[in-house]
Design a protein around this motif. Structure first.
Motif, PDB file in Angstrom:
ATOM      1  N   LYS A  36       3.225  20.963  27.712  1.00 25.82           N
ATOM      2  CA  LYS A  36       4.551  21.573  27.540  1.00 25.82           C
ATOM      3  C   LYS A  36       4.431  23.093  27.407  1.00 25.82           C
ATOM      4  O   LYS A  36       5.258  23.831  27.946  1.00 25.82           O
ATOM      5  CB  LYS A  36       5.246  20.998  26.304  1.00 25.82           C
ATOM      6  N   ALA A  37       3.400  23.529  26.706  1.00 25.00           N
ATOM      7  CA  ALA A  37       3.183  24.972  26.563  1.00 25.00           C
ATOM      8  C   ALA A  37       2.954  25.583  27.943  1.00 25.00           C
ATOM      9  O   ALA A  37       3.496  26.636  28.280  1.00 25.00           O
ATOM     10  CB  ALA A  37       1.983  25.239  25.654  1.00 25.00           C
ATOM     11  N   VAL A  86       0.687  26.752  22.260  1.00 30.55           N
ATOM     12  CA  VAL A  86       2.076  26.430  21.895  1.00 30.55           C
ATOM     13  C   VAL A  86       2.743  27.673  21.295  1.00 30.55           C
ATOM     14  O   VAL A  86       3.870  28.035  21.659  1.00 30.55           O
ATOM     15  CB  VAL A  86       2.123  25.251  20.896  1.00 30.55           C
ATOM     16  N   LEU A  93       1.394  18.454  24.148  1.00 27.16           N
ATOM     17  CA  LEU A  93       1.804  19.775  23.649  1.00 27.16           C
ATOM     18  C   LEU A  93       1.266  20.881  24.546  1.00 27.16           C
ATOM     19  O   LEU A  93       1.971  21.830  24.886  1.00 27.16           O
ATOM     20  CB  LEU A  93       1.300  19.977  22.216  1.00 27.16           C
ATOM     21  N   LYS A 126       5.961  29.851  22.695  1.00 28.78           N
ATOM     22  CA  LYS A 126       7.138  30.204  21.892  1.00 28.78           C
ATOM     23  C   LYS A 126       7.336  31.717  21.876  1.00 28.78           C
ATOM     24  O   LYS A 126       8.465  32.207  22.055  1.00 28.78           O
ATOM     25  CB  LYS A 126       6.999  29.676  20.466  1.00 28.78           C
ATOM     26  N   ARG A 136       8.900  32.841  25.022  1.00 29.78           N
ATOM     27  CA  ARG A 136      10.340  32.581  25.067  1.00 29.78           C
ATOM     28  C   ARG A 136      11.084  33.603  24.214  1.00 29.78           C
ATOM     29  O   ARG A 136      12.036  34.238  24.663  1.00 29.78           O
ATOM     30  CB  ARG A 136      10.637  31.162  24.584  1.00 29.78           C
ATOM     31  N   GLN A 163       6.211  25.673  29.945  1.00 38.42           N
ATOM     32  CA  GLN A 163       7.127  26.716  29.477  1.00 38.42           C
ATOM     33  C   GLN A 163       6.632  28.110  29.872  1.00 38.42           C
ATOM     34  O   GLN A 163       7.405  28.938  30.352  1.00 38.42           O
ATOM     35  CB  GLN A 163       7.283  26.606  27.955  1.00 38.42           C
TER      36      GLN A 163
END
Lengths: 405, 379
Positions: free
Chosen positions: B47-48, B243, B44, B247, B250, B51
């Motif tokens: 991925k954070a 995380v 996680l 988000k 984004r 991104q």
């Protein structure tokens, strides 16, 4: 830059005789496959060079990065096409050199004139273009021997071709041109490097991994999948066979004297790998063994282990030092994966003092008390195969948890 | 309540909060742990990181998660100067930085670094000419904020970066805490070496931020410990926060409807320009769409804040970090405004959720409340 095409120079293929076309076609296919997802391009393969005609000049950086790992390419150059008109040639030359130049870059022009009707001869072309570029791009230094930027200018009837970059390719032979072999992929540092070396010689590699849950973890399997994905970066895909090995390792622990367990384990692995190899049509087995590195990699051990099969067992790293292997591992991006601290089937059950000079008759005798053939058959039947591509894991992980992001 | 103090902090978005809760509840493992549960947390976090990196045009390895903007700024400035002190002794920043940059530079000056300070003009922007003159072989670090937290002024980052790279070998640090999510922030092929971001300024959680550090910037860690974040920021990572920040980043870039707040800002500028007793501090040009600084000379900013809060409208004096100090704004004085204007200034800061109606209510409250406060005051 508005590139028109990419010129590809072959490596060793050029020295081939009768089989040359087969190699060239294989390379063409591999290149074509590597460019999937980008705009369709036309590839023209000649005897000594290949041309990729770009449909979308904006994709040139993508194409360059995809060409770099392809074996069979000695070097390649993006090429700009201009009209056979000196003013335009000069302008394009400046643009091209400017895009590559840095302070104190060494530079020269190499003109060729295939179209003899062009008014300037080679020397005049060299002079005209280089003086114009030198006047319009800052910081260049003229250097005749080995300049950093060699502006190759080819005047042909259909137009003029300019290129200033010679990007080194991966060398070697196109993958698929030399058949298929089965790589024993443990998760350590050596075996991925061995696989890489085989690929570089044009061999398609399938990987075999031994998994012993619960002694080895799900993460260690995942690590091997990642290694396979990394290797797939060179070949497009790697088929990975995962063999359930727990029962055999336990049987060996129970029956074989401790200092012979390692020898026996390796023999069983080789036997299983050989069956899988046979079933998949591979012609050889590949290991990451390097002479004298550990107990199983002495000549005596190899003799006792290799005795289970007559199939060629290729050991591309046999004479390499650990430091040399590490260097390659770093280069091909497997190092960081390999050093992840998960137990693999070779590190569990390691006896305190394994035999460095095992005797073949002894190990055969110890093994004779168990029906290993049955266990081997079970292991082969339980083997799961999976095609791994460079994107396999990425795709999996980008789907996972997507709602959280 | 009409919340117009979004430069101080924002309300976490529902989706961001949901991610934070899920990770906190279901994936609370330590990302450094060996077991699968810990590895899930590591995935996680990875991925954070990927991104966050993609959104600002960086590589994954160039992202260091921190506890927020202040830590990112401290790490950037202290980490670079410490590792380069043998190369030069000269550092440059601006007069209008946030305290988490300003006070670090002041501290470094006390420790013996030669500090040059860029002045700003009436529009709050630095002078590129002055920057060019200050740069030398000795300069090792320059910090210039992207968007000023009090006035919304946008600094000429690109041009400044060009100068820094041409006339010195200094590293370039940009505090993008107020700009991210409001105007484009992208480090790809830029001259920026270090860039700080804080999640709670764009509807993420407090206690999370990041420092972008280009591959070549030689940073020394300022916290010793378990060598998390590539050794540059020890301490168990805040996976849920990271995380949630990814988000929020984004959402912030996807739905940042800057045209909407741009319109509200225009409307407010129009409104304040027509009011006889107010003066605009935020320049019309080169300013971020979400911040408006306006002053009522003769009043104290604090009084305006109180008066509007009585009407259910939340605005602030200067920056939240220094608004409890009695001093008047360093930034506004630096822009050449009088003490009176600086003292009477308030900041209205919007978010993409701010509505037309809310702005109208602000205008109404302003018209009904403020003039009566001015009775007997000569403006």
């Amino acid at each position: 830059m508005n590139y028109d095409r990419i010129l590809i120079r072959y490596g060793e293929i050029s020295t081939k005789g009768k089989n040359r076309n087969r190699f060239i076609n294989q390379l063409k296919m591999n290149i074509k496959e590597s460019l999937t997802g980008l705009s369709a391009v036309k590839i023209e393969a000649g005897r000594d060079r290949m041309h990729i005609y770009l449909q979308n000049p904006n994709e040139v950086d993508h194409i360059i990065s995809r060409l770099k790992p392809i074996f069979g390419i000695q070097s390649f150059s993006p090429v700009v096409k201009t009209a056979a008109n000196l003013t335009e040639m000069k302008e394009q030359a400046v643009k091209l050199v400017e895009s590559l130049a840095h302070e104190q870059a060494t530079f020269k022009v190499s003109a060729r004139r295939a179209d003899k009707s062009f008014p300037l001869d080679t020397n005049e072309l060299n002079r005209e273009i280089s003086s114009y570029v030198l006047n319009n791009v800052n910081g260049l230094i003229v250097e005749m021997k080995n300049p950093e930027i060699e502006l190759v200018t080819e005047v042909r009837e259909e137009g003029v071709y300019l290129s200033a970059q010679k990007i080194p390719g991966a060398g070697g032979m196109p993958i698929g041109a030399s058949n298929k072999a089965s790589l024993m992929l443990s998760g350590g540092l050596d075996s991925p490097v061995a696989g890489f070396h085989m690929m570089k010689r044009g061999v398609e590699v399938e990987a075999i991994h031994f998994h012993s849950p619960p002694f080895t973890s799900e993460q260690s399997k995942q690590k091997v999948r990642k290694l396979a994905a990394q290797l797939a970066g060179y070949s497009g895909r790697v088929k990975l066979h995962i063999v359930p090995f727990t029962a055999i390792q336990q049987a060996i622990q129970k029956q074989v004297p401790e200092n012979y367990t390692m020898t026996s384990t390796r023999r069983m692995m080789l036997k299983i790998a050989d069956v899988i190899r046979e079933n998949t049509g591979s012609k050889a087995l590949v290991t990451g063994e390097s002479l004298g590195q550990v107990a199983s990699q002495t000549l005596e051990s190899m003799q006792a282990i290799n005795a289970v099969t007559a199939t060629p067992v290729l050991r591309p790293l046999i004479t390499m030092d650990k430091t040399e292997i590490i260097e390659v591992a770093k280069e091909i991006g497997t190092y960081d994966l390999s050093i992840l601290p998960y137990e693999d089937c070779c590190t569990i059950f390691t006896p305190a003092s394994p035999k460095t000079k095992p005797k073949l008759d002894k190990v055969v005798f110890y093994e004779s008390f168990i029906d290993f053939e049955l266990l081997i058959q079970e292991a082969v039947n339980g083997t799961k195969a999976e095609i791994i591509t460079p994107n396999t894991l990425f795709a999996e992980s980008s789907e996972a948890f997507s709602d959280l992001f | 309540m009409i919340y117009l103090d979004n430069s101080a902090t924002t309300k976490p978005s529902k989706e961001v909060l949901a991610s934070f809760m899920t990770v906190t509840e279901d994936y609370y493992g330590n990302p450094s742990s060996l077991h699968g549960f810990g590895s899930t947390a590591a995935i996680l976090l990875d991925k954070a990181r990927a991104q966050a990196a993609a959104i600002i045009g960086a590589k994954k390895d160039e992202i260091i998660f921190t506890s927020g903007g202040t830590e990112a700024n401290n790490l950037a400035i202290k980490g670079i100067t410490e590792s380069l002190k043998h190369k030069g002794n000269h550092i440059i920043t601006t007069q209008i930085e946030h305290p988490s940059v300003w006070n670090v530079y002041k501290e470094l000056e006390q420790k013996g670094f030669k500090l040059s300070i860029l002045q700003v003009g009436k529009d709050g922007r630095i002078s590129l000419n002055q920057l060019k003159q200050l740069l030398s072989k000795e300069t090792i670090l320059v910090s210039i904020m992207h968007v000023n937290n009090e006035t919304g002024t946008i600094q000429p980052i690109e041009e400044a970066g060009e100068l820094i790279k041409t006339f010195s070998s200094a590293y370039f640090h940009v505090d993008a805490v107020q700009s991210f999510g409001k105007i484009p922030v992208n480090v790809n092929q830029s001259t920026v070496d270090l860039l700080s971001i804080s999640a709670h300024k764009f509807h993420g959680m407090k206690g999370t931020g990041l420092l972008y550090k280009s591959m070549k910037a030689p940073l020394l860690a300022q916290v010793a410990g378990g060598n998390q974040e590539n050794g540059l920021r020890s301490g168990t990572q805040n996976v849920a926060g990271a995380v949630a920040m990814a988000k929020a980043m984004r959402e912030g870039t996807e739905q940042s409807n800057s045209r909407h707040i741009e319109g509200l800002k225009k409307q407010l500028i129009q409104f304040f320009s027509n009011s006889p007793f107010t003066s605009m501090v935020t320049p019309e040009e080169f300013s971020a769409p979400h911040i408006i600084n306006v002053s009522v000379p003769g009043l104290k900013g604090e009084v305006i804040v109180n008066a509007l809060e009585k009407e259910g409208i939340i605005v602030s004096t200067t920056s939240a970090c220094s608004s409890k100090n009695a001093e008047v704004s360093r930034t506004i004085q630096a822009m050449g405004y009088s003490h009176k204007i600086a003292k009477g200034s308030v900041r209205i800061s919007m978010a993409h959720t701010t509505t037309q109606l809310e702005i109208e209510q602000l205008q109404k409250a302003w018209s009904s409340e403020i003039p009566s406060l001015l009775k007997g005051i000569n403006y």
